[in-house]
Design a protein around this motif. Structure first.
Motif, PDB file in Angstrom:
ATOM      1  N   GLN A  62     112.160 -68.319 -32.335  1.00 21.06           N
ATOM      2  CA  GLN A  62     110.885 -67.621 -32.559  1.00 21.06           C
ATOM      3  C   GLN A  62     111.045 -66.553 -33.649  1.00 21.06           C
ATOM      4  OE1 GLN A  62     110.420 -66.586 -28.290  1.00 21.06           O
ATOM      5  NE2 GLN A  62     108.272 -67.187 -28.609  1.00 21.06           N
ATOM      6  N   GLN A  63     112.109 -65.778 -33.568  1.00 21.74           N
ATOM      7  CA  GLN A  63     112.334 -64.730 -34.554  1.00 21.74           C
ATOM      8  C   GLN A  63     112.500 -65.306 -35.959  1.00 21.74           C
ATOM      9  OE1 GLN A  63     115.655 -63.153 -32.356  1.00 21.74           O
ATOM     10  NE2 GLN A  63     114.507 -61.304 -31.781  1.00 21.74           N
TER      11      GLN A  63
ATOM     12  N   HIS B  61     111.383 -68.191 -37.004  1.00 23.19           N
ATOM     13  CA  HIS B  61     110.081 -68.735 -37.410  1.00 23.19           C
ATOM     14  C   HIS B  61     109.189 -67.618 -37.965  1.00 23.19           C
ATOM     15  CE1 HIS B  61     106.679 -71.453 -37.503  1.00 23.19           C
ATOM     16  NE2 HIS B  61     105.967 -70.545 -36.849  1.00 23.19           N
ATOM     17  N   PHE B  62     109.153 -66.482 -37.276  1.00 23.83           N
ATOM     18  CA  PHE B  62     108.387 -65.323 -37.744  1.00 23.83           C
ATOM     19  C   PHE B  62     108.881 -64.880 -39.124  1.00 23.83           C
ATOM     20  CE2 PHE B  62     108.219 -60.675 -38.185  1.00 23.83           C
ATOM     21  CZ  PHE B  62     106.852 -60.447 -38.080  1.00 23.83           C
TER      22      PHE B  62
ATOM     23  N   GLU C 177     107.734 -67.219 -41.691  1.00 19.06           N
ATOM     24  CA  GLU C 177     106.282 -67.096 -41.861  1.00 19.06           C
ATOM     25  C   GLU C 177     105.922 -65.896 -42.739  1.00 19.06           C
ATOM     26  OE1 GLU C 177     102.240 -68.286 -41.127  1.00 19.06           O
ATOM     27  OE2 GLU C 177     104.155 -69.299 -40.867  1.00 19.06           O
TER      28      GLU C 177
ATOM     29  N   ARG D 117      97.956 -64.016 -34.191  1.00 20.45           N
ATOM     30  CA  ARG D 117      98.704 -65.221 -34.524  1.00 20.45           C
ATOM     31  C   ARG D 117     100.122 -64.912 -35.010  1.00 20.45           C
ATOM     32  NH1 ARG D 117     100.731 -68.387 -38.294  1.00 20.45           N
ATOM     33  NH2 ARG D 117     100.105 -67.151 -40.094  1.00 20.45           N
ATOM     34  N   ILE D 118     100.220 -64.018 -35.986  1.00 19.69           N
ATOM     35  CA  ILE D 118     101.511 -63.800 -36.635  1.00 19.69           C
ATOM     36  C   ILE D 118     102.479 -63.070 -35.712  1.00 19.69           C
ATOM     37  CG2 ILE D 118     102.671 -62.715 -38.594  1.00 19.69           C
ATOM     38  CD1 ILE D 118      99.967 -63.237 -40.162  1.00 19.69           C
TER      39      ILE D 118
ATOM     40  N   LEU E  65     104.079 -65.063 -32.908  1.00 22.64           N
ATOM     41  CA  LEU E  65     105.194 -65.978 -33.182  1.00 22.64           C
ATOM     42  C   LEU E  65     106.510 -65.451 -32.612  1.00 22.64           C
ATOM     43  CD1 LEU E  65     104.406 -66.841 -36.921  1.00 22.64           C
ATOM     44  CD2 LEU E  65     103.929 -68.257 -34.903  1.00 22.64           C
TER      45      LEU E  65
ATOM     46  N   GLY F 196     106.834 -59.084 -30.228  1.00 23.30           N
ATOM     47  CA  GLY F 196     105.521 -59.273 -30.834  1.00 23.30           C
ATOM     48  C   GLY F 196     104.532 -58.212 -30.405  1.00 23.30           C
TER      49      GLY F 196
END
Length: 185
Positions: A12-13, A15-16, A19, A106-107, A110, A116
């Protein structure tokens, strides 16, 4: 609380982090001081973090510089989805606020939940500009483009036909709200 060391949390990290690389593609109206091109939002956020680090003693209130720097590093992440909307352009503020809130959900969503939620809370705090940390961060967010416009002989102000009174109105009170007076401000 989610274990941020689990393999899922690391995914997840990462992916963030992939992004938010898109912030480098969000082009702002403000030119670089050398006027070779316009700055992107990632550069703007980094520059503001440096402003905070260098000017931290200019706050007229007690601040937590770590929180201020975090706010400044994340304050424009929502522009990945919502775009950059310069202060001198007219826009439907309620629609823009809604787009930014959806982008924040959304962001920041992630990331692992606790991380988050922490960043989203900092983003909302910055937007509200009520805490000492957020007021200082907001003042820097107005100071940096002001300095760029002065250094580029009007830069975006000339393009947007911005008057001296508009500059005073849009920058003056926000800057003076978080910074001790120095120079003309």
């Amino acid at each position: 609380m989610l274990d941020t060391k689990s393999s899922y949390a690391i995914e997840q990290q990462l992916h963030f982090l992939r992004e938010i690389d898109q912030l480098k593609s969000v082009i702002r109206k403000s030119p670089l001081i050398d006027q070779s091109r316009r700055e992107n939002s990632a550069e703007h956020s980094w520059h503001l973090a440096m402003y905070a680090f260098i000017l931290k003693d200019r706050s007229d209130k007690e601040i937590n510089i770590d929180r201020v720097i975090k706010m400044l590093l994340i304050h424009d992440i929502v522009e990945i989805d919502a775009g950059d909307h310069p202060i001198h352009e007219t826009t439907d503020n309620s629609a823009q606020e809604e787009a930014e809130q959806q982008a924040a959900e959304r962001i920041f969503g992630l990331l692992p939940t606790s991380q988050g939620e922490e960043l989203k809370a900092l983003w909302y705090e910055f937007e509200a500009a009520e805490s000492n940390d957020a007021v200082f961060a907001k003042s820097l967010d107005r100071l940096q483009p002001l300095i760029h416009n002065v250094a580029t002989e009007g830069g975006t102000w000339v393009e947007g036909k911005v008057t001296h009174e508009q500059v005073e109105q849009r920058y003056g009170s926000v800057i003076s709200g978080g910074l001790r007076r120095f120079g003309r401000w």
